[in-house]
Write an enzyme that holds these catalytic residues in place. Sequence first.
Site, short mmCIF file in Angstrom:
data_model
loop_
_atom_site.label_atom_id
_atom_site.label_comp_id
_atom_site.label_asym_id
_atom_site.label_seq_id
_atom_site.Cartn_x
_atom_site.Cartn_y
_atom_site.Cartn_z
N HIS A 66 48.95 27.00 27.12
CA HIS A 66 47.65 27.51 26.14
C HIS A 66 46.34 26.88 27.13
O HIS A 66 45.24 27.49 26.78
CB HIS A 66 48.05 25.64 24.91
N HIS A 90 41.08 20.58 28.67
CA HIS A 90 40.90 20.17 27.52
C HIS A 90 41.72 19.62 26.36
O HIS A 90 41.32 18.63 25.64
CB HIS A 90 40.36 21.50 26.38
N GLU A 94 44.63 13.83 25.63
CA GLU A 94 44.96 13.63 24.92
C GLU A 94 46.21 12.45 25.44
O GLU A 94 46.90 11.88 24.67
CB GLU A 94 45.90 14.42 23.59
N ASP A 95 46.74 12.73 26.71
CA ASP A 95 47.43 12.27 27.72
C ASP A 95 46.84 11.09 28.23
O ASP A 95 45.77 10.54 27.98
CB ASP A 95 47.77 12.74 28.66
N ASP A 159 39.60 27.79 22.58
CA ASP A 159 40.89 27.09 22.04
C ASP A 159 41.38 27.61 20.33
O ASP A 159 42.74 27.92 20.22
CB ASP A 159 40.89 25.25 21.84
N ASP A 279 32.18 52.83 7.52
CA ASP A 279 32.03 53.42 8.53
C ASP A 279 33.10 52.43 9.69
O ASP A 279 33.59 51.49 9.52
CB ASP A 279 30.34 51.70 8.68
MN MN Z 1 43.71 22.94 22.96
#
Ligand code: MN
Length: 741
Positions: A66, A90, A94-95, A159, A279
């Site tokens: 990811h 990014h 979280e870890d 993301d 178009d």
């Molecule tokens: Mn992410």
Amino acid sequence: MNETPDKKTLVPNGGYPMHTYEDLKDLYYTYITDPEDRKMIEAAYLYAKEKHKDELRKSGEPYIQHPLEVAYILAQLQSGPATIAAGLLHDTVEDPDATIEDINARFGEDVAKIVDSLTKIQRLKLSHRTESDFEAEDHRKIFLGMAQDVRVIIVKLADRLHNMRTLDALTPDRQKALSKETLDVFTPIAHRLGIYTIQSELEDLSLKYLEPEKYQEILDLVNAKCEHRQESLAALKKRIADILFEKQIPFRMESRVKSIYSIYRKMYLKGHSFDDIYDVMAVRIITKSEMNCYEILGIIHATYKPIPGRFKDYIAMPKPNMYQSLHTTIISGDGNIYEVQIRTEDMDQIAETGVAAHWRYKEGEHYNAKEEQRDIEATLHWFRDFVSMSGENENEEAKDYMAALSNDIFNANVYVFTPLGKVIDLPTGATTLDFAYKIHTKVGDSAVGAIVNGTLVPLNTVLKTGDVCEIRTSKTASGPNLGWLDIAKTASAKAHIKKAIQKKNSDIMKDEAIRRGRDSALESFAAQDIGEGEMEKLLNQQKVFDQYGVATLEELYAAIDRKNPAPLTIIEFLNVRKKKEELKLDRHNSALDDKNPVFIKNAGNAKIELAHCCTPIPGDDIVGYVTKGKGITVHRVNCPNVQKAGSRLLSVEWKKDLGISTYPVDIEIFANDRTGLLADILSHLSSKGVTVNDLKAKVIQATMNDVVDLKIYVSDSKTLDDVFANLKAVKGVYEVNRIIH
Ligand code: MN
């Protein structure tokens, strides 16, 4: 057909080609050449890989895929090294092992700040996800968080793009919720920043999950049309190419198919039929200069019949998101209708990647967040709206703002001219008042009307593209009021009006306080027989301002309104108290049974007077002094004025039972200088029922000591002892004496 959807194998990376770190490296090596920058990106990759090593995505692939894909999307936009590194990192915070401090230490402040903002936005979303009330506020906070740094937005969009590409791994409920959020929050941002490639892919993906049948229907229609038109399109392109070669105009040409989502919008939100959409297929001609663009347009219009009303010149009038191009719609030789877009390479780059193109990484140029912010503000004026609303927190306010802001974002398409020809862009429905605020806050605040196309009109007049507008202002205008909030349509004008009304209200409150303070001062000074003019003169002195810590007479009045100081305190400070205590004394004396508190042994009730020099009072040791023709004056025995008077002295005594009379005593108080000293002394005396007159205070500069001379009225020496004890209890007072003149 898949009849057991529960068991379907999830496709890693949503079926998109999976990129390796080597792919990413190949891509960023093409434009990032500084070895330090390259090392930093690689270190970020290894760090992220380590932090995510035990994690899998819902689709079963290693988690690192990811951030790797996010970084790849960022590199496709030619983002700078810090942005790519932030893309890789990014999700690491979280870890629990990884901290912003850690990232700061390893990759520098710039990267850490972006990652920190991204993490905050992420957490905010999670905590509020279920409460619909928070939605609008959430959105705004995201905007605000993002507005700090455009790179945060770009990473967030990348993301979200990768998450949307791999949405198959989630439950249908989550798919729909995320798709809706993408359309509500992220595609408008991508649109406003002009990042068309990300915007259109996000829109198409969202539609695929929200309206799968319609998505498929449109996809089929488009494919059929393309197949059907292949020959016709090829013929058109060949003919145009032939002419441009002949005229020696540089160009390259491509054809593009309108995005599924924009066709969906035309069909289902605007009610057009598929065949009415001219178009769906467009020919795009990319050339060298602006001049070439107009030349090519001339050639196209000379060769094919243009459809009236379809020509748009976004070169002369760029869209607010910086998009520039010429659009025209023509009927080809075989009767098919095509849109033709003509633009330069630079315009094409901006059309595809918008802000990202504008701030694309350039080797050797150091990133400067402040400069970037200035650039953004100058280029995208609406960014200011985000930033200027940084005040908090009302949900209602957030909702209002969000509503107003979406209006700004989605409908910014009225172009109005100033008399000097400057283009001001406004949302549809914007009024002359919005125009005024767009020119300048001061113009808005003092606007009284406008001249539109030569006619005087009121401030609620709705403007149209092409109007020439000039604002009428007046210095004496009453300015913003609540009604203006209904007239204004733009978020920025509304915010300014609210602010101005608040300020006005607080000004009115302030004026009120000044008026009340002044009235109360007038009343107290009048009681001292001091009129208005005299009072103003007395109060309007620097020493008064200094004493009470104010800068102006108005401030002093406002302070008086708060009773700090009270008017009487100032009167004491100025030493302008009326001598009404003497009147009191007269009254007391007249109340005496016996006007003579002293009798002379062996002489009875001779006419006597209490000496002014030593002010004797009952209880003092006294002596009488005979003055020729004037009678007898009573002094204290230790008064120097009578020490050597010899035979002229008489023995005198105080009478008993002297009743309620009080007698003047001159006293002198020594104290350390401080504010409020006099007020404290006076309030101590008045609390003991002691009348005061003739107050004189001076500061001995050398020692910063105060000397206060007072004439007070007491009944006897015992009372005076009490008064002295009391005065010595006043903070700062260190000595109290009786005076002999
Ligand atoms: Mn992410």
